[in-house]
Design an enzyme around this catalytic site. Sequence first.
Site, PDB file in Angstrom:
ATOM      1  N   CYS A 169      33.971  -7.645  41.003  1.00  0.00           N
ATOM      2  CA  CYS A 169      34.070  -6.238  41.432  1.00  0.00           C
ATOM      3  C   CYS A 169      33.995  -5.327  40.210  1.00  0.00           C
ATOM      4  O   CYS A 169      32.914  -5.156  39.649  1.00  0.00           O
ATOM      5  CB  CYS A 169      35.329  -6.013  42.249  1.00  0.00           C
ATOM      6  SG  CYS A 169      36.835  -6.739  41.576  1.00  0.00           S
ATOM      7  N   SER A 170      35.113  -4.742  39.785  1.00  0.00           N
ATOM      8  CA  SER A 170      35.033  -3.792  38.679  1.00  0.00           C
ATOM      9  C   SER A 170      36.302  -3.796  37.843  1.00  0.00           C
ATOM     10  O   SER A 170      36.703  -2.758  37.335  1.00  0.00           O
ATOM     11  CB  SER A 170      34.771  -2.388  39.230  1.00  0.00           C
ATOM     12  OG  SER A 170      35.797  -2.052  40.135  1.00  0.00           O
ATOM     13  N   CYS A 171      36.957  -4.956  37.686  1.00  0.00           N
ATOM     14  CA  CYS A 171      38.165  -5.030  36.864  1.00  0.00           C
ATOM     15  C   CYS A 171      37.824  -4.599  35.442  1.00  0.00           C
ATOM     16  O   CYS A 171      36.791  -4.990  34.900  1.00  0.00           O
ATOM     17  CB  CYS A 171      38.737  -6.442  36.887  1.00  0.00           C
ATOM     18  SG  CYS A 171      39.213  -6.954  38.550  1.00  0.00           S
TER      19      CYS A 171
ATOM     20  N   CYS B 236      32.981  -7.820  35.093  1.00  0.00           N
ATOM     21  CA  CYS B 236      33.780  -8.339  36.197  1.00  0.00           C
ATOM     22  C   CYS B 236      32.749  -8.771  37.230  1.00  0.00           C
ATOM     23  O   CYS B 236      32.128  -7.924  37.869  1.00  0.00           O
ATOM     24  CB  CYS B 236      34.737  -7.305  36.780  1.00  0.00           C
ATOM     25  SG  CYS B 236      35.550  -7.946  38.259  1.00  0.00           S
TER      26      CYS B 236
HETATM   27 FE    FE Z   1      37.080  -6.755  39.471  1.00  0.00          FE
END
Ligand code: FE
Length: 203
Positions: free
Chosen positions: A114-116, A111
């Site tokens: 961010c951190s999906c 991602c």
């Molecule tokens: Fe994300």
Amino acid sequence: MARDHSHSPPRPDHPPPQTRHRFLDLALNELLIERGLYTEAELRDMIASIDSVDPSTHGARVVARSWIDADFRRRLLNDANAAIADIGMDPGTAQLRVLENTPETHNVVVCTLCSCYPRALLGRPPAWYRDREYRARVVREPRAVLAEFGLSLAEEQTVRVHDSTAELRFLVLPERPAGTGHLAESELAGLVTRDGMIGVAKR
Ligand code: FE
């Protein structure tokens, strides 16, 4: 130089925990509880349910099933959310796409923003997945990053990097290892790792 993935790397682009966002988060939570939208107990249950997701009992089960059940595999690649719900598991609320590794193509997930992450199947993402270095470098030089994880790919194998979003998550379907024809589904699941389902390991 090999990277050490056993500790959290520095994250200069992430604020320290006691920030305006953290205070907003706490204030919003208090307000929503006060207004009766949910209770503190429900919040605790929600967090416990997120924490209970283990890649070895969730994502790995899906992979193992697809290795032994060709019809499930076909449905999984076609409509992952429906196929996973069909076997009584939770695919999560976002759209999920399963990426099939083949001798010709290796898939890896990131991602960049961010951190999906497919949390319903893999739990919380590891620290390195949220790290700015991984997010930036895996796009620019995937082979070099994969080599640092210990995964060397054949020259002729194509590497595809998939950028997750809030709406679309990815799960890598590793290739079934040779010589595992005699193994049961649960034994096959034991061969599948979180890193394999992100695409930074072979399986
Ligand atoms: Fe994300």
